[in-house]
Design an enzyme around this catalytic site. Structure first.
Site, PDB file in Angstrom:
ATOM      1  N   ASN A 254       0.877  -1.177   0.000  1.00  0.00           N
ATOM      2  CA  ASN A 254       0.000   0.000   0.000  1.00  0.00           C
ATOM      3  C   ASN A 254       0.909   1.220   0.000  1.00  0.00           C
ATOM      4  O   ASN A 254       1.526   1.540   1.019  1.00  0.00           O
ATOM      5  CB  ASN A 254      -0.890  -0.033   1.257  1.00  0.00           C
ATOM      6  CG  ASN A 254      -1.744   1.219   1.387  1.00  0.00           C
ATOM      7  OD1 ASN A 254      -1.786   2.050   0.475  1.00  0.00           O
ATOM      8  ND2 ASN A 254      -2.420   1.359   2.518  1.00  0.00           N
TER       9      ASN A 254
ATOM     10  N   LYS B  94       0.085   4.250  -0.194  1.00  0.00           N
ATOM     11  CA  LYS B  94      -0.522   5.436   0.444  1.00  0.00           C
ATOM     12  C   LYS B  94      -0.265   6.672  -0.435  1.00  0.00           C
ATOM     13  O   LYS B  94      -0.321   6.552  -1.657  1.00  0.00           O
ATOM     14  CB  LYS B  94       0.001   5.582   1.874  1.00  0.00           C
ATOM     15  CG  LYS B  94      -0.189   4.277   2.670  1.00  0.00           C
ATOM     16  CD  LYS B  94       0.072   4.400   4.137  1.00  0.00           C
ATOM     17  CE  LYS B  94      -0.177   3.051   4.821  1.00  0.00           C
ATOM     18  NZ  LYS B  94      -0.011   3.101   6.269  1.00  0.00           N
TER      19      LYS B  94
ATOM     20  N   HIS C  12      -9.426   1.227   4.838  1.00  0.00           N
ATOM     21  CA  HIS C  12      -8.176   1.404   5.586  1.00  0.00           C
ATOM     22  C   HIS C  12      -8.425   2.341   6.772  1.00  0.00           C
ATOM     23  O   HIS C  12      -9.183   3.291   6.669  1.00  0.00           O
ATOM     24  CB  HIS C  12      -7.087   1.978   4.665  1.00  0.00           C
ATOM     25  CG  HIS C  12      -5.731   1.879   5.282  1.00  0.00           C
ATOM     26  ND1 HIS C  12      -5.298   2.762   6.253  1.00  0.00           N
ATOM     27  CD2 HIS C  12      -4.725   0.988   5.104  1.00  0.00           C
ATOM     28  CE1 HIS C  12      -4.075   2.396   6.631  1.00  0.00           C
ATOM     29  NE2 HIS C  12      -3.703   1.333   5.942  1.00  0.00           N
TER      30      HIS C  12
ATOM     31  N   GLU D  80      -6.760   4.649   7.976  1.00  0.00           N
ATOM     32  CA  GLU D  80      -6.457   6.065   7.728  1.00  0.00           C
ATOM     33  C   GLU D  80      -7.643   6.760   7.075  1.00  0.00           C
ATOM     34  O   GLU D  80      -7.870   7.949   7.275  1.00  0.00           O
ATOM     35  CB  GLU D  80      -5.179   6.185   6.884  1.00  0.00           C
ATOM     36  CG  GLU D  80      -3.948   5.844   7.715  1.00  0.00           C
ATOM     37  CD  GLU D  80      -2.761   5.334   6.942  1.00  0.00           C
ATOM     38  OE1 GLU D  80      -2.716   5.454   5.704  1.00  0.00           O
ATOM     39  OE2 GLU D  80      -1.850   4.775   7.603  1.00  0.00           O
TER      40      GLU D  80
ATOM     41  N   GLU E 154      -5.271  -5.033  10.455  1.00  0.00           N
ATOM     42  CA  GLU E 154      -4.225  -4.035  10.681  1.00  0.00           C
ATOM     43  C   GLU E 154      -4.489  -3.301  11.993  1.00  0.00           C
ATOM     44  O   GLU E 154      -5.292  -2.352  12.015  1.00  0.00           O
ATOM     45  CB  GLU E 154      -4.220  -3.010   9.541  1.00  0.00           C
ATOM     46  CG  GLU E 154      -3.917  -3.591   8.180  1.00  0.00           C
ATOM     47  CD  GLU E 154      -3.333  -2.552   7.233  1.00  0.00           C
ATOM     48  OE1 GLU E 154      -2.266  -2.817   6.680  1.00  0.00           O
ATOM     49  OE2 GLU E 154      -3.938  -1.470   7.067  1.00  0.00           O
TER      50      GLU E 154
ATOM     51  N   GLY F 117       2.925   1.889  10.892  1.00  0.00           N
ATOM     52  CA  GLY F 117       3.969   2.907  10.803  1.00  0.00           C
ATOM     53  C   GLY F 117       4.685   3.177  12.115  1.00  0.00           C
ATOM     54  O   GLY F 117       5.389   4.190  12.241  1.00  0.00           O
TER      55      GLY F 117
ATOM     56  N   SER G 197       3.600  -2.523  10.244  1.00  0.00           N
ATOM     57  CA  SER G 197       5.047  -2.644  10.495  1.00  0.00           C
ATOM     58  C   SER G 197       5.631  -3.983  10.069  1.00  0.00           C
ATOM     59  O   SER G 197       6.548  -4.508  10.721  1.00  0.00           O
ATOM     60  CB  SER G 197       5.353  -2.365  11.981  1.00  0.00           C
ATOM     61  OG  SER G 197       5.010  -1.033  12.303  1.00  0.00           O
TER      62      SER G 197
ATOM     63  N   GLY H  69       2.976  -1.311   4.197  1.00  0.00           N
ATOM     64  CA  GLY H  69       3.038   0.116   3.883  1.00  0.00           C
ATOM     65  C   GLY H  69       4.452   0.540   3.548  1.00  0.00           C
ATOM     66  O   GLY H  69       4.947   0.322   2.439  1.00  0.00           O
ATOM     67  N   GLY H  70       5.126   1.136   4.519  1.00  0.00           N
ATOM     68  CA  GLY H  70       6.449   1.724   4.291  1.00  0.00           C
ATOM     69  C   GLY H  70       7.445   0.807   3.597  1.00  0.00           C
ATOM     70  O   GLY H  70       8.185   1.253   2.709  1.00  0.00           O
TER      71      GLY H  70
HETATM   72  P1  13P Z   1       3.232   0.087   7.590  1.00  0.00           P
HETATM   73  O1  13P Z   1       3.684  -1.205   6.961  1.00  0.00           O
HETATM   74  O2  13P Z   1       3.995   1.289   7.116  1.00  0.00           O
HETATM   75  O3  13P Z   1       3.153  -0.035   9.090  1.00  0.00           O
HETATM   76  O4  13P Z   1       1.726   0.347   7.070  1.00  0.00           O
HETATM   77  C1  13P Z   1       0.803  -0.668   7.177  1.00  0.00           C
HETATM   78  C2  13P Z   1      -0.400  -0.257   6.433  1.00  0.00           C
HETATM   79  O5  13P Z   1      -1.136   0.628   6.841  1.00  0.00           O
HETATM   80  C3  13P Z   1      -0.691  -0.960   5.157  1.00  0.00           C
HETATM   81  O6  13P Z   1      -1.968  -0.681   4.707  1.00  0.00           O
END
Ligand code: 13P
Length: 257
Positions: free
Chosen positions: A10, A12, A93, A95, A162, A168, A207, A228-229
């Protein structure tokens, strides 16, 4: 046999034209792992260019509107995602649930709109730190799942657990906590969809990195990851795909048709 794992990135709000080379690097390197499904969910404006750059590789969106079309300024429909070359989309999600105040009912409508257009869907659920610390994580997440689940899985649904506090932050639940939650999600999916509920992939997100992916993938009912990251660079992401490829089917896991 376990379900074939799905490792989805993802991105983002990251990604410009100059990052198409990284998408190509990820797609090319993923080709070495045919036993794992790999996807990247990129910003809507990059979908078309990304899907042209990496034909045959799964490019997805990060959100979709529930309506077919209409007066919804700034929004993207399922048909628009498909038209741009997407084969999947994330919905719900945390967020978006937080910043855009998306309700469970809205997330359910989004999932149904995307599935009915033929997209695969990754439906996200997860608890806050406050809920986890109060000891109510499982019941809260299962209630959220029940209220966000589409009426049918359509054979194209995945669920991503999640925990909000793990996104993050570098914090990850214990493998026992992940196992407990994924088992509860599996039971709910089987309640809702019968036998088909056994074929819905349950991803873990929050993470995930190369250093923890192996132990997370070894947990029963962890059928992949939403990353994510660590999905932004091939050097970080591909080892996670490699860890999924190496993870062995676990006893008691189900076969996918
Ligand atoms: P991280 O892997 O950066 O923690 O993000 C997870 C996420 O929100 C994937 O949708």
């Amino acid at each position: 046999m376990a379900l074939k794992k799905l490792v989805a990135g993802n991105w983002k709000m990251h990604g410009l034209s100059s990052d198409l080379a990284e998408i190509k690097a990820i797609a090319d390197a993923s080709g070495a792992y045919p036993g794992v499904d790999v996807a990247l969910c990129v910003p809507a404006i990059l979908i078309e260019r990304a899907s042209r750059a990496v034909p045959g590789f799964a490019i997805g969106g990060q959100d979709v509107h529930f309506a077919e079309k209409g007066a919804h300024t700034g929004c993207v429909s399922a048909q628009m995602l498909l038209d741009a070359g997407a084969v999947l989309t994330i919905v719900g999600h945390s967020e978006r649930r937080d910043a855009q105040r998306e309700s469970d009912a809205e997330v359910k409508s989004k999932a149904e709109a995307a599935l009915s257009c033929g997209l695969q869907v990754i439906l996200c659920i997860g608890e806050s730190l406050e809920v986890r610390e109060a000891g109510n994580a499982v019941e809260t997440v299962i209630a959220q799942l029940a209220a966000s689940l589409p009426a049918q899985s359509g054979g194209r649904l995945s669920v991503a657990y999640e925990p909000i506090w793990a996104i993050g932050t570098g914090k990850v639940p214990t493998v026992e906590e992940i196992g407990e939650m994924h088992a509860a999600i599996r039971r709910k999916l089987e309640d809702a969809f019968g036998q088909e509920g056994g074929d819905v992939r349950i991803l873990y997100g929050g993470s995930v990195k190369a250093s923890n992916a192996g132990e997370i993938f070894a947990v029963p009912d962890v059928d992949g990851a939403l990353v994510g990251g660590a999905s932004l660079k091939a050097a970080d992401f591909i080892p996670i795909v490699g860890a999924a490829a190496e993870s062995r089917p676990v006893e008691g896991a189900r076969a996918i048709a």
